[in-house]
Design a protein around this motif. Sequence first.
Motif, short mmCIF file in Angstrom:
data_model
loop_
_atom_site.label_atom_id
_atom_site.label_comp_id
_atom_site.label_asym_id
_atom_site.label_seq_id
_atom_site.Cartn_x
_atom_site.Cartn_y
_atom_site.Cartn_z
N THR A 42 79.18 52.52 31.15
CA THR A 42 78.10 52.96 32.04
C THR A 42 78.33 54.39 32.50
N ALA A 43 79.56 54.72 32.86
CA ALA A 43 79.88 56.08 33.31
C ALA A 43 79.60 57.10 32.19
N GLU A 45 77.46 56.70 29.63
CA GLU A 45 76.02 56.77 29.40
C GLU A 45 75.29 57.49 30.54
N GLU A 46 75.80 57.35 31.73
CA GLU A 46 75.21 58.03 32.89
C GLU A 46 75.69 59.47 33.01
N GLN A 47 76.60 59.88 32.12
CA GLN A 47 77.16 61.23 32.10
C GLN A 47 77.79 61.62 33.44
N VAL A 48 78.58 60.69 33.98
CA VAL A 48 79.27 60.95 35.24
C VAL A 48 80.31 62.04 35.00
N ASP A 49 80.34 63.01 35.88
CA ASP A 49 81.29 64.12 35.79
C ASP A 49 82.72 63.59 35.72
N LYS A 50 83.54 64.21 34.90
CA LYS A 50 84.91 63.70 34.72
C LYS A 50 85.71 63.70 36.01
N ASN A 51 85.39 64.58 36.95
CA ASN A 51 86.08 64.60 38.25
C ASN A 51 85.71 63.41 39.12
N GLU A 52 84.56 62.82 38.87
CA GLU A 52 84.09 61.69 39.66
C GLU A 52 84.19 60.36 38.89
N ARG A 53 84.57 60.44 37.64
CA ARG A 53 84.55 59.27 36.77
C ARG A 53 85.47 58.14 37.25
N GLN A 54 86.69 58.46 37.61
CA GLN A 54 87.64 57.42 38.04
C GLN A 54 87.12 56.67 39.26
N GLN A 55 86.58 57.41 40.22
CA GLN A 55 86.04 56.77 41.42
C GLN A 55 84.82 55.92 41.08
N PHE A 56 83.96 56.44 40.22
CA PHE A 56 82.76 55.71 39.79
C PHE A 56 83.16 54.38 39.15
N VAL A 57 84.11 54.43 38.23
CA VAL A 57 84.56 53.21 37.54
C VAL A 57 85.20 52.24 38.52
N SER A 58 86.03 52.74 39.42
CA SER A 58 86.67 51.89 40.43
C SER A 58 85.64 51.20 41.32
N ASP A 59 84.67 51.96 41.78
CA ASP A 59 83.61 51.40 42.62
C ASP A 59 82.80 50.36 41.86
N CYS A 60 82.50 50.66 40.61
CA CYS A 60 81.73 49.76 39.77
C CYS A 60 82.47 48.43 39.57
#
Length: 86
Positions: A42-43, A45-60
């Motif tokens: 999902t990260a 495909e949503e093109q989440v910035d690499k600086n925010e990716r770890q937090q995005f995945v953790s939250d998800c």
Amino acid sequence: MKKPAFYTFISLSLIVSSASLANNTQAPIDIVNSLTVACETTATEEQVDKNERQQFVSDCINAQLIEMGYQRQRQLAKTDETKENI
């Protein structure tokens, strides 16, 4: 969100959610691993910035674990805000 990732994510959530009944149950590692793959997809495909990716995945991952009735994985939460709000 693109449809293939969305449907994969929802399908995984529905399949696994029936397996957990208690909110204080720790999720099996295979479920955490499956959620990690789905959230990373999902990260991407949503093109989440690499600086925010770890937090995005953790939250998800934690959001899905809670929805399934499992304990959240505190070691995944990287910020105090996430730890308090999940």
